[in-house]
Motif scaffolding. Sequence first.
Motif, PDB file in Angstrom:
ATOM      1  N   SER A   1       0.832  -1.195   0.000  1.00 43.01           N
ATOM      2  CA  SER A   1       0.000   0.000   0.000  1.00 43.01           C
ATOM      3  C   SER A   1       0.870   1.250   0.000  1.00 43.01           C
ATOM      4  O   SER A   1       1.464   1.599   1.012  1.00 43.01           O
ATOM      5  CB  SER A   1      -0.906  -0.008   1.242  1.00 43.01           C
ATOM      6  OG  SER A   1      -1.718   1.130   1.257  1.00 43.01           O
ATOM      7  N   TYR A   2       0.940   1.893  -1.134  1.00 39.56           N
ATOM      8  CA  TYR A   2       1.774   3.084  -1.235  1.00 39.56           C
ATOM      9  C   TYR A   2       1.207   4.027  -2.290  1.00 39.56           C
ATOM     10  O   TYR A   2       0.358   3.652  -3.092  1.00 39.56           O
ATOM     11  CB  TYR A   2       3.225   2.725  -1.580  1.00 39.56           C
ATOM     12  CG  TYR A   2       3.403   1.895  -2.835  1.00 39.56           C
ATOM     13  CD1 TYR A   2       3.405   0.500  -2.780  1.00 39.56           C
ATOM     14  CD2 TYR A   2       3.590   2.504  -4.075  1.00 39.56           C
ATOM     15  CE1 TYR A   2       3.563  -0.259  -3.921  1.00 39.56           C
ATOM     16  CE2 TYR A   2       3.755   1.750  -5.217  1.00 39.56           C
ATOM     17  CZ  TYR A   2       3.746   0.360  -5.139  1.00 39.56           C
ATOM     18  OH  TYR A   2       3.908  -0.388  -6.275  1.00 39.56           O
ATOM     19  N   GLY A   3       1.681   5.224  -2.250  1.00 36.46           N
ATOM     20  CA  GLY A   3       1.294   6.219  -3.240  1.00 36.46           C
ATOM     21  C   GLY A   3       2.542   6.878  -3.796  1.00 36.46           C
ATOM     22  O   GLY A   3       3.528   7.042  -3.090  1.00 36.46           O
ATOM     23  N   LEU A   4       2.475   7.247  -5.029  1.00 37.29           N
ATOM     24  CA  LEU A   4       3.611   7.884  -5.700  1.00 37.29           C
ATOM     25  C   LEU A   4       3.198   9.286  -6.140  1.00 37.29           C
ATOM     26  O   LEU A   4       2.103   9.478  -6.669  1.00 37.29           O
ATOM     27  CB  LEU A   4       4.050   7.052  -6.896  1.00 37.29           C
ATOM     28  CG  LEU A   4       4.540   5.647  -6.515  1.00 37.29           C
ATOM     29  CD1 LEU A   4       4.475   4.714  -7.692  1.00 37.29           C
ATOM     30  CD2 LEU A   4       5.921   5.715  -5.929  1.00 37.29           C
ATOM     31  N   PHE A   5       4.051  10.229  -5.908  1.00 38.57           N
ATOM     32  CA  PHE A   5       3.755  11.630  -6.171  1.00 38.57           C
ATOM     33  C   PHE A   5       4.871  12.258  -6.995  1.00 38.57           C
ATOM     34  O   PHE A   5       6.039  11.872  -6.901  1.00 38.57           O
ATOM     35  CB  PHE A   5       3.676  12.434  -4.860  1.00 38.57           C
ATOM     36  CG  PHE A   5       2.667  11.937  -3.871  1.00 38.57           C
ATOM     37  CD1 PHE A   5       2.907  10.800  -3.104  1.00 38.57           C
ATOM     38  CD2 PHE A   5       1.476  12.626  -3.671  1.00 38.57           C
ATOM     39  CE1 PHE A   5       1.974  10.352  -2.177  1.00 38.57           C
ATOM     40  CE2 PHE A   5       0.548  12.188  -2.736  1.00 38.57           C
ATOM     41  CZ  PHE A   5       0.803  11.058  -2.006  1.00 38.57           C
TER      42      PHE A   5
ATOM     43  N   GLY B   1      -1.775   5.826  -7.069  1.00 40.42           N
ATOM     44  CA  GLY B   1      -1.882   4.871  -5.981  1.00 40.42           C
ATOM     45  C   GLY B   1      -1.417   3.497  -6.429  1.00 40.42           C
ATOM     46  O   GLY B   1      -1.549   3.143  -7.596  1.00 40.42           O
ATOM     47  N   SER B   2      -0.919   2.719  -5.487  1.00 37.95           N
ATOM     48  CA  SER B   2      -0.354   1.421  -5.851  1.00 37.95           C
ATOM     49  C   SER B   2      -1.411   0.459  -6.386  1.00 37.95           C
ATOM     50  O   SER B   2      -1.084  -0.488  -7.102  1.00 37.95           O
ATOM     51  CB  SER B   2       0.361   0.794  -4.658  1.00 37.95           C
ATOM     52  OG  SER B   2      -0.527   0.623  -3.570  1.00 37.95           O
ATOM     53  N   TYR B   3      -2.660   0.718  -6.042  1.00 36.75           N
ATOM     54  CA  TYR B   3      -3.721  -0.174  -6.506  1.00 36.75           C
ATOM     55  C   TYR B   3      -4.430   0.365  -7.746  1.00 36.75           C
ATOM     56  O   TYR B   3      -5.337  -0.279  -8.272  1.00 36.75           O
ATOM     57  CB  TYR B   3      -4.740  -0.407  -5.393  1.00 36.75           C
ATOM     58  CG  TYR B   3      -4.141  -1.092  -4.173  1.00 36.75           C
ATOM     59  CD1 TYR B   3      -4.025  -0.417  -2.964  1.00 36.75           C
ATOM     60  CD2 TYR B   3      -3.692  -2.404  -4.237  1.00 36.75           C
ATOM     61  CE1 TYR B   3      -3.485  -1.047  -1.851  1.00 36.75           C
ATOM     62  CE2 TYR B   3      -3.152  -3.041  -3.131  1.00 36.75           C
ATOM     63  CZ  TYR B   3      -3.056  -2.351  -1.944  1.00 36.75           C
ATOM     64  OH  TYR B   3      -2.514  -2.971  -0.836  1.00 36.75           O
ATOM     65  N   ASP B   4      -4.011   1.538  -8.183  1.00 34.80           N
ATOM     66  CA  ASP B   4      -4.665   2.116  -9.369  1.00 34.80           C
ATOM     67  C   ASP B   4      -4.282   1.319 -10.603  1.00 34.80           C
ATOM     68  O   ASP B   4      -3.091   1.031 -10.825  1.00 34.80           O
ATOM     69  CB  ASP B   4      -4.234   3.578  -9.550  1.00 34.80           C
ATOM     70  CG  ASP B   4      -4.750   4.455  -8.432  1.00 34.80           C
ATOM     71  OD1 ASP B   4      -4.234   5.579  -8.277  1.00 34.80           O
ATOM     72  OD2 ASP B   4      -5.676   4.020  -7.722  1.00 34.80           O
TER      73      ASP B   4
ATOM     74  N   PHE C   1       3.263   4.458 -14.906  1.00 30.85           N
ATOM     75  CA  PHE C   1       3.393   3.579 -13.745  1.00 30.85           C
ATOM     76  C   PHE C   1       3.615   2.150 -14.215  1.00 30.85           C
ATOM     77  O   PHE C   1       2.731   1.550 -14.834  1.00 30.85           O
ATOM     78  CB  PHE C   1       2.127   3.674 -12.883  1.00 30.85           C
ATOM     79  CG  PHE C   1       2.135   2.839 -11.643  1.00 30.85           C
ATOM     80  CD1 PHE C   1       0.996   2.125 -11.268  1.00 30.85           C
ATOM     81  CD2 PHE C   1       3.244   2.795 -10.816  1.00 30.85           C
ATOM     82  CE1 PHE C   1       0.975   1.364 -10.099  1.00 30.85           C
ATOM     83  CE2 PHE C   1       3.240   2.036  -9.650  1.00 30.85           C
ATOM     84  CZ  PHE C   1       2.103   1.324  -9.297  1.00 30.85           C
ATOM     85  N   GLN C   2       4.796   1.615 -13.921  1.00 27.81           N
ATOM     86  CA  GLN C   2       5.087   0.229 -14.248  1.00 27.81           C
ATOM     87  C   GLN C   2       5.399  -0.479 -12.934  1.00 27.81           C
ATOM     88  O   GLN C   2       6.546  -0.461 -12.452  1.00 27.81           O
ATOM     89  CB  GLN C   2       6.249   0.145 -15.244  1.00 27.81           C
ATOM     90  CG  GLN C   2       5.920   0.828 -16.563  1.00 27.81           C
ATOM     91  CD  GLN C   2       6.944   0.547 -17.639  1.00 27.81           C
ATOM     92  OE1 GLN C   2       7.501  -0.546 -17.713  1.00 27.81           O
ATOM     93  NE2 GLN C   2       7.190   1.539 -18.487  1.00 27.81           N
TER      94      GLN C   2
END
Lengths: 114, 116
Positions: free
Chosen positions: A31-35, A52-55, A68-69
């Motif tokens: 569970s993480y987010g990238l900005f 978001g990691s689940y997007d 996002f890869q």
Amino acid sequence: AQKITQTQPGMFVQEKEAVTLDCTYDTSDPSYGLFWYKQPSSGEMIFLIYQGSYDQQNATEGRYSLNFQKARKSANLVISASQLGDSAMYFCAMRLYNFNKFYFGSGTKLNVKP
Amino acid sequence: GAVVSQHPSRVICKSGTSVKIECRSLDFQATTMFWYRQFPKQSLMLMATSNEGSKATYEQGVEKDKFLINHASLTLSTLTVTSAHPEDSSFYICSAEQGADSYEQYFGPGTRLTVT
């Protein structure tokens, strides 16, 4: 251990062209987010885009898109149709939600040439 | 977007004195505020996470007694650099988030501290 890596200290791009700023991350937390943030010379941090990691789909915000890869743990920022005002430092960041931690990359200085 | 202010924007102080930096969320209630430090041409380093009404959580290597953080209300957090020394000179940035469901943190404009 380095959590966020930006391998390009500086980049040049011609006005109106697209540019990709690289970012790789390291975490085993699901569970993480990238900005991505932009920091002009004045110093304020300007939020650009979030993934978001689940997007399932890549995030897009106007001229900004995030490539996002997940398997490669990369979150590159693509700026289309560069403008002179895009010249700034760009930081990639990761938030680990289970630990409420933020990690920032070392930044990439983008220069847009007229 | 949400607005976060910081005061002062610049401060010069003498070695040995203490300096207080305020971080305010102007149009929202911030359940969590973050304090960062940024050296010239370097990245942001998280110093501490501050939740309203509770003690701040400091990152490893950050001295709690030197960098006092108080989150007295849902709109205000303060960072006090006690007995400042020239090596404390840096750019200090705060950020705030609205709630547990909010992924975005809103950054203040930063405070440039110079200790002479």
